[in-house]
Design an enzyme around this catalytic site. Structure first.
Site, PDB file in Angstrom:
ATOM      1  N   ASP A 127       0.819  -1.211   0.000  1.00 14.06           N
ATOM      2  CA  ASP A 127       0.000   0.000   0.000  1.00 14.06           C
ATOM      3  C   ASP A 127       0.865   1.278   0.000  1.00 14.06           C
ATOM      4  O   ASP A 127       2.101   1.194  -0.043  1.00 14.06           O
ATOM      5  CB  ASP A 127      -0.923  -0.066   1.235  1.00 14.06           C
ATOM      6  N   ASP A 184     -10.069   3.299  -3.998  1.00 18.47           N
ATOM      7  CA  ASP A 184     -10.743   2.179  -3.318  1.00 18.47           C
ATOM      8  C   ASP A 184     -12.192   1.997  -3.780  1.00 18.47           C
ATOM      9  O   ASP A 184     -12.912   2.959  -3.998  1.00 18.47           O
ATOM     10  CB  ASP A 184     -10.757   2.415  -1.809  1.00 18.47           C
TER      11      ASP A 184
HETATM   12  C1  GLA Z   1      -5.946   1.294   1.320  1.00 22.07           C
HETATM   13  C2  GLA Z   1      -6.083   0.259   0.206  1.00 22.07           C
HETATM   14  C3  GLA Z   1      -7.216  -0.703   0.549  1.00 22.07           C
HETATM   15  C4  GLA Z   1      -6.923  -1.373   1.883  1.00 22.07           C
HETATM   16  C5  GLA Z   1      -6.737  -0.319   2.954  1.00 22.07           C
HETATM   17  C6  GLA Z   1      -6.251  -0.925   4.256  1.00 22.07           C
HETATM   18  O1  GLA Z   1      -7.063   2.145   1.372  1.00 22.07           O
HETATM   19  O2  GLA Z   1      -6.308   0.877  -1.020  1.00 22.07           O
HETATM   20  O3  GLA Z   1      -7.348  -1.685  -0.456  1.00 22.07           O
HETATM   21  O4  GLA Z   1      -5.793  -2.181   1.778  1.00 22.07           O
HETATM   22  O5  GLA Z   1      -5.772   0.659   2.580  1.00 22.07           O
HETATM   23  O6  GLA Z   1      -6.068   0.046   5.252  1.00 22.07           O
END
Ligand code: GLA
Length: 397
Positions: A127, A184
């Site tokens: 991430d 997301d």
């Molecule tokens: C980010 C990623 C998500 C998830 C969250 C976890 O937002 O894009 O897919 O992994 O972090 O905190």
């Protein structure tokens, strides 16, 4: 290492967020096998954020699994997942802390990669939260890429910087096998439709050994869980659209629902043989937008009602009509735009992949109409075709 097809599996984040533990992971692995998902090709069990203690071990500097959530440690979980014939994925972050504020791997890349290798990790999602402003993102991703290549174990490298820093221009050279090309997802129609639209200009970057990742699927969540929402929630029909988009667009297929609570309809959808064949086609060719407007600036050339086509290695073509709006939509497809003008003497024999029924032999043009966020998807087989069969209108959804 080669990753020639979009990875398939399950990830804990969409439904469970921080509510993860040893038992849940084992039960999800059991269910992946018992439900037939493994036989359909789903092989990764991936633990997302929130698996570790809040601080590294002060003596060793290593990240430590949360003692309450994973009392047997992570190697025990990995061993269990492997004992089911599955592969084990984990999560870390290029920043100093993860998005949910657990230790990240910045400046600890090689130590963490070694730790993951010792535990038996096969896949790392990486991430981009809490990244130091003075540091360079691509460089940090290269560092983890190198760490994984040096750790002594084959580990799939799944980058997650949400499409920033022009990631498509350097991800392959950094050792990536897949990379999030969007923000997301949430479990709403508007969310998956926006993600799909954002990918239409980016297909060309996706292919064997490095795939555009459209995020974990929300198929089967029905508004529940961490990224579940009460407004604009998907229905069984619109989950068909989401899943068909992900498959045709060649995205990795990471299920995000509670596997233990899947309905038979959802299971049938995510194991649909034609859709999986589109996604896992060995040539891994990108799809293309087949009803692109012919005039106007490039940014306005993509309609809301998108027809996608993808060449398959057996000579067929995948063909999908997707209404990406909250309004009923009309589609008009000229076969000329597929490379099959009437002058070729060929038409396309269409089989509906949701019903398995043959839909007919078509040439020259098709008119379709579809409900908001619905789709119609076909396997199209080119065939010599004398008669002109044009102007048919088919309403779906
Ligand atoms: C980010 C990623 C998500 C998830 C969250 C976890 O937002 O894009 O897919 O992994 O972090 O905190």
């Amino acid at each position: 290492m080669l990753v020639n097809l979009p990875p398939m599996g399950w990830n804990s984040w969409n439904t469970f967020g921080e509510n993860i533990n040893d038992e849940l992971i084992r039960q999800s692995a059991d269910k992946l096998v018992a439900s037939g998902l493994k036989d359909a090709g789903y092989e990764y069990i991936v633990i997302d954020d929130c698996w570790s203690e809040r601080q590294r071990d002060p003596e060793t500097g290593r990240i430590v699994p949360d003692h309450a959530k994973f009392p047997n440690g992570m190697k025990a979980v990995a061993d269990y997942v492997h004992s089911k014939g599955l592969k084990f994925g984990m999560y870390s972050c290029a920043g100093v802390r993860t998005c949910a504020d657990y230790p990240g791997s910045f400046d600890n890349e090689f130590l963490d990669a070694r730790t993951f290798a010792e535990w038996g990790v096969d896949y790392l999602k990486y991430d981009y939260c809490n990244f130091p402003k003075s540091a360079d993102g691509p460089t940090a991703y290269r560092r983890m890429g190198n760490a994984l290549r040096a750790c002594g174990r084959d580990i799939v490298y799944s980058l997650c910087n949400w499409g920033s820093d022009d990631v498509w221009s350097w991800v392959r050279s950094a050792g990536g096998h897949l990379y999030r090309s969007t923000g997301d997802i949430f479990d709403t129609n508007a969310s998956f439709a926006a993600i799909a639209r954002s990918q239409l200009e980016k297909f060309c970057y996706s292919g064997n050994n490095c795939f555009n990742d459209m995020d974990m699927l929300t198929v089967g969540m029905f508004g529940k869980g961490n990224v579940g929402r009460t407004e604009g929630t998907c229905t069984m029909e619109t989950y068909k659209t989401q899943f068909a988009l992900w498959t045709l667009m060649g995205s990795p297929l990471m299920l995000g629902c509670d596997l233990r609570a899947m309905t038979p309809e959802i299971l049938a959808l995510v194991t649909n043989k034609d859709l999986l064949a589109f996604n896992q086609d060995p040539e891994a060719r990108p799809a293309f937008v087949a009803n692109r407007y012919l005039r106007g600036p490039v940014s306005q050339q993509i309609p809301d009602h998108v027809v996608l086509a993808k060449l398959l290695s057996d000579g067929d073509m995948a063909l999908g009509f997707f209404n990406l709006t909250d309004r009923p939509g009309e589609f008009f497809l000229q076969f000329d735009d597929l490379g099959f003008p009437a002058s070729t003497g060929y038409g396309l024999r269409l089989t509906d992949i949701f019903t398995g029924k043959e839909f007919g032999l078509f040439s020259e043009q098709m008119k379709m109409a579809g409900e908001p966020f619905h789709c119609a998807v076909f396997r199209a087989h080119p065939e010599p075709c004398q008669a002109r069969i044009a102007g048919l209108r088919y309403d779906f959804g």
